[in-house]
Structure formats: structure tokens, C-alpha cells
Motif scaffolding. Structure first.
Motif, PDB file in Angstrom:
ATOM      1  N   CYS A 132       0.831  -1.206   0.000  1.00  0.00           N
ATOM      2  CA  CYS A 132       0.000   0.000   0.000  1.00  0.00           C
ATOM      3  C   CYS A 132       0.863   1.253   0.000  1.00  0.00           C
ATOM      4  O   CYS A 132       1.983   1.261   0.510  1.00  0.00           O
ATOM      5  N   VAL A 133       0.309   2.301  -0.582  1.00  0.00           N
ATOM      6  CA  VAL A 133       0.944   3.618  -0.602  1.00  0.00           C
ATOM      7  C   VAL A 133      -0.128   4.656  -0.298  1.00  0.00           C
ATOM      8  O   VAL A 133      -1.260   4.550  -0.772  1.00  0.00           O
ATOM      9  N   GLY A 145       3.596   0.913   3.034  1.00  0.00           N
ATOM     10  CA  GLY A 145       3.490  -0.244   3.911  1.00  0.00           C
ATOM     11  C   GLY A 145       3.902  -1.507   3.183  1.00  0.00           C
ATOM     12  O   GLY A 145       3.491  -1.723   2.042  1.00  0.00           O
ATOM     13  N   ASP A 146       4.711  -2.349   3.843  1.00  0.00           N
ATOM     14  CA  ASP A 146       5.192  -3.543   3.140  1.00  0.00           C
ATOM     15  C   ASP A 146       4.821  -4.836   3.855  1.00  0.00           C
ATOM     16  O   ASP A 146       4.293  -4.831   4.969  1.00  0.00           O
ATOM     17  N   GLU A 222       6.764  -8.563  11.260  1.00  0.00           N
ATOM     18  CA  GLU A 222       6.431  -9.685  10.372  1.00  0.00           C
ATOM     19  C   GLU A 222       4.926  -9.853  10.139  1.00  0.00           C
ATOM     20  O   GLU A 222       4.500 -10.863   9.588  1.00  0.00           O
ATOM     21  N   ALA A 223       4.132  -8.897  10.559  1.00  0.00           N
ATOM     22  CA  ALA A 223       2.699  -8.905  10.242  1.00  0.00           C
ATOM     23  C   ALA A 223       2.484  -7.919   9.103  1.00  0.00           C
ATOM     24  O   ALA A 223       2.689  -6.721   9.256  1.00  0.00           O
ATOM     25  N   SER A 224       2.093  -8.425   7.959  1.00  0.00           N
ATOM     26  CA  SER A 224       2.013  -7.638   6.728  1.00  0.00           C
ATOM     27  C   SER A 224       1.091  -6.422   6.874  1.00  0.00           C
ATOM     28  O   SER A 224      -0.061  -6.550   7.289  1.00  0.00           O
ATOM     29  N   ILE A 225       1.609  -5.241   6.545  1.00  0.00           N
ATOM     30  CA  ILE A 225       0.791  -4.025   6.517  1.00  0.00           C
ATOM     31  C   ILE A 225      -0.045  -4.054   5.243  1.00  0.00           C
ATOM     32  O   ILE A 225       0.478  -4.037   4.140  1.00  0.00           O
ATOM     33  N   GLN A 226      -1.354  -4.097   5.370  1.00  0.00           N
ATOM     34  CA  GLN A 226      -2.251  -4.244   4.224  1.00  0.00           C
ATOM     35  C   GLN A 226      -2.726  -2.917   3.647  1.00  0.00           C
ATOM     36  O   GLN A 226      -2.936  -2.798   2.445  1.00  0.00           O
ATOM     37  N   ASP A 227      -2.909  -1.921   4.508  1.00  0.00           N
ATOM     38  CA  ASP A 227      -3.357  -0.622   4.005  1.00  0.00           C
ATOM     39  C   ASP A 227      -3.013   0.458   5.014  1.00  0.00           C
ATOM     40  O   ASP A 227      -2.892   0.197   6.225  1.00  0.00           O
TER      41      ASP A 227
END
Length: 372
Positions: A132-133, A145-146, A222-227
Motif C-alpha cells: 500500500c501507498v 506499507g510492506d 512480520e505482520a504484513s501491513i495491508q493498508d
């Protein structure tokens, strides 16, 4: 219902895209599909409409396609290439001068829409795929976010960047400026600009610039940033991750030459499963989050308490959401192939948009008047 072949020149534009490799343009107040565009070479990962409402950008696999909203031309009028993997996010600077994207090639990119050269002008490389950007309302800072759980703040004026990451339980957080010789290969490839990273310090440290931050107010590693979303007033930032958590920061600075400072505010256990999107309302009073738990939840930004849950048995995963300009309605995109218009006050569905053959993964909505 679909009346293909009709152009769209209305002030209200609703577009949906998904796994069926198509983009549909809808008459928002009737639910009638006015036009279908085939996006043949990939699914549609993200959509956004230019500020002047002339074009719509579709992010797909290895490309961004731009379609003319005022014509019946089924083909893209501009193709932006050069990304090696999925483009996951797309948006525009408020005057439509440039476009920003994020992608699974571990990069965020800036594309000058005024240039005849269709290659991107600036690249911000990170070490994990970008999900997300989000552009700050000041139009000068991009938040990225990665998938590794890192949030990056990229200052477009100075090219400096910071990372926000949980490095150690009960640690103190310090921003350390890195010189070019200390940077990774990826950062040096950007021309050796200065970057920053978060370092953890022992509890006994008294180093200047350290501040204690409760562990539960920083996104878990290690918890993926989704938005990521920033409210229109630039007062709050929200981020959701694949564990269903939503993190809130209050924002200060970001005016003139002063960079934005993120001040951890609150963690919300927003959803039982994977969170997918978060968006602030235009009036900055509400935050909406969507999830794989088949719900949409609306939060009051005054205290970030739950105001309402939007749920239907048929809804399945809710991939995307958008507010109306007056903040009284929310549109959602779902895995059941249906987009829905919800009344925020009553929590009821006022209209459904049916026609996609597979999951709708993205939507774009603009109902505000174009400034002359």
C-alpha cells in the motif's frame, strides 16, 4: 444490468474491478452498469480516478493502464510499464501532476503525468513487497506499507525516509540518521540519499531523541501491513495488518519544511481475521476498516470506538471501500462479485451493483464537484 457502449460524463463516477479481468463503470444512483472495459492481461489490483475525472488508472500485473472516462474507447489510452511484478496501489497528486504507485517488486514509484516519457521518474526501494501507498494531504510525503510489517515515511521534497518497526519488546524507539556508506544496496541505488531507521535501545538508555513507546502501539513485526490511510485534515494516520489489527497515530508537523511526526495513539483489535482496507471519511470524523471476516466496521475518530458494523451473509471478503463526499454513505467491494452502497447512519444497504463474474477487489468513487 449493463448498458455497454454508453459513455460516462457524469459528475458521479463509480468504477469497480476484479478477478474477472474487467472494469465496470456504474450509474451510482440507479445501479445500472454503463460501460465495461476488458482488462485482459491481469486482474485489477487497484483503481483511482484522476482529480479532473477524465481518466481512470487500473493497477495490474506489471503495468498501470489509463482509460478515458468520457469516451467509449475500450482500449487504454496510456500504458505505464516497467514494473516487474504486481502493482498493488495507485493514486494521484491533488492537481493531477503526478501519479504514485506501490508494487510487489519492493518499490514505490512516482510517475510524472505531464511527461511524454512514460517511465517513472523516481523510485523508492524497500526490502519487502509493497502492499500500500498513501499520500499525505500536504502532497509532500508518501507513506509506504510492506509485507514485512514495516511502515516507511518518504519525504518527497528531501528524499529522506524513516521506518517505523517494532524491533524489540519493551524497547525504546530512536530514529537514527544513516549516511550513504551505511545504507543497503537498495538505498544506494537511489543515489545515496540519507535515510533513517528505527533502533531499539535498552531501558536504561538516556540518549537524546529517545521516547518510550508502548509495545502494543507499534505494528507487530512480520505482520504484513495491508493498508494505510491519513485523514484529510492530516491529524491521524491508520494502518491495518493481516492479523486484523488497526494502529492509530496522531500526526504533528508536516507543514512547510517541517516533516511529519508520528505519535502512537491507539491499537484497535478491529477484525477477527485478515484486515484488508482502511479509509477515513472526507469530514475526518469516521474511519472504515474491511476484512476477510466478511465485515465492514465504522469507527468514530473522536475516540476510535466502534460506531457500526456492516455485514451481510452473502458478502464474503470485503476488499475495498470508499466514502461519499458528504461522508454519509460507504461503497464496498466484495468477493461475492457485488459492490454495495451502505447508509452510514442506518447500516442498511441502499443499492447493489451486480455484474462481475468473480471477486471485486477494487473500487474508485468520486462524487464531488471538479474545481474549475
Amino acid at each position: 444490468m449493463c448498458n455497454d457502449g454508453q459513455g460516462t460524463a457524469e459528475q458521479v463516477i463509480l468504477a469497480t474491478g476484479g478477478y474477472d479481468h474487467s472494469i465496470k463503470l456504474w450509474q451510482a444512483h440507479t445501479g445500472v452498469c454503463q460501460r465495461t472495459v476488458q482488462h485482459t492481461d491481469s486482474q485489477v489490483n487497484a483503481l483511482d480516478i484522476t482529480p479532473d475525472k477524465q481518466l481512470i488508472a487500473a493497477a495490474g500485473y506489471q503495468h498501470i493502464r489509463m482509460y478515458d472516462l468520457s469516451s467509449t474507447n475500450p482500449s487504454p489510452v496510456i500504458n505505464y510499464e516497467g514494473v516487474s511484478k504486481n502493482v498493488t496501489g495507485v493514486g494521484f497528486q491533488e492537481e493531477g501532476k503526478w501519479m504514485y504507485t506501490g508494487g510487489e517488486d519492493c518499490s514505490a514509484r512516482i510517475w510524472d503525468l505531464r511527461s511524454r516519457n512514460l517511465q517513472c521518474q523516481r523510485i523508492f526501494q524497500v526490502s519487502a513487497p509493497v502492499n500500500c501507498v498513501c499520500l499525505h494531504p500536504n502532497q509532500a510525503e508518501l507513506v509506504v506499507g510492506d509485507q514485512s510489517g514495516v511502515i516507511h515515511l518518504w519525504d518527497l521534497k528531501t528524499d529522506h525516509n524513516e521506518q517505523l518497526i517494532e524491533t524489540r519488546p519493551a524497547a525504546r524507539l530512536k530514529w537514527e540518521v544513516l549516511e550513504p556508506s551505511q545504507l543497503t544496496t537498495e538505498y544506494r541505488n537511489l543515489g545515496g540519499h540519507r535515510a533513517t531507521r528505527a533502533n531499539s535501545l535498552g531501558s536504561s538508555s538516556t540518549s537524546q531523541g529517545c521516547r518510550s513507546i508502548p509495545k502494543n502501539q507499534i505494528p507487530e513485526a512480520e505482520a504484513s501491513i495491508q493498508d494505510i490511510a491519513i485523514d484529510p485534515e492530516g491529524l491521524h494516520m491508520a494502518a491495518v495488518n493481516n492479523r486484523g489489527h488497526c494502529y492509530i497515530w496522531s500526526l504533528t508537523g508536516g507543514v512547510g519544511e517541517e516533516p511529519t511526526k508520528l505519535n502512537p495513539k491507539q491499537k484497535i483489535d478491529a477484525h477477527m481475521r485478515y484486515a484488508l482496507k482502511c479509509k477515513f471519511s472526507p469530514d475526518s470524523n469516521l474511519l472504515v476498516t474491511t476484512s476477510a471476516d466478511m465485515t465492514v466496521r465504522i469507527w468514530k475518530t473522536s475516540n476510535f470506538t466502534l460506531m457500526r458494523e456492516l455485514k451481510l451473509e452473502a458478502q464474503r471478503w470485503v476488499w475495498d471501500a470508499a466514502f461519499s463526499a458528504d461522508s454519509t454513505y460507504i461503497l464496498t467491494a466484495s468477493s461475492d462479485g457485488v459492490a454495495r452502497l451502505w447508509n452510514v447512519e442506518t447500516g442498511t444497504v441502499e443499492r447493489e451493483y451486480s455484474g462481475h463474474q468473480k471477486a471485486i477487489t477494487s473500487l474508485a468513487f468520486r462524487d464531488e464537484l471538479v474545481k474549475e
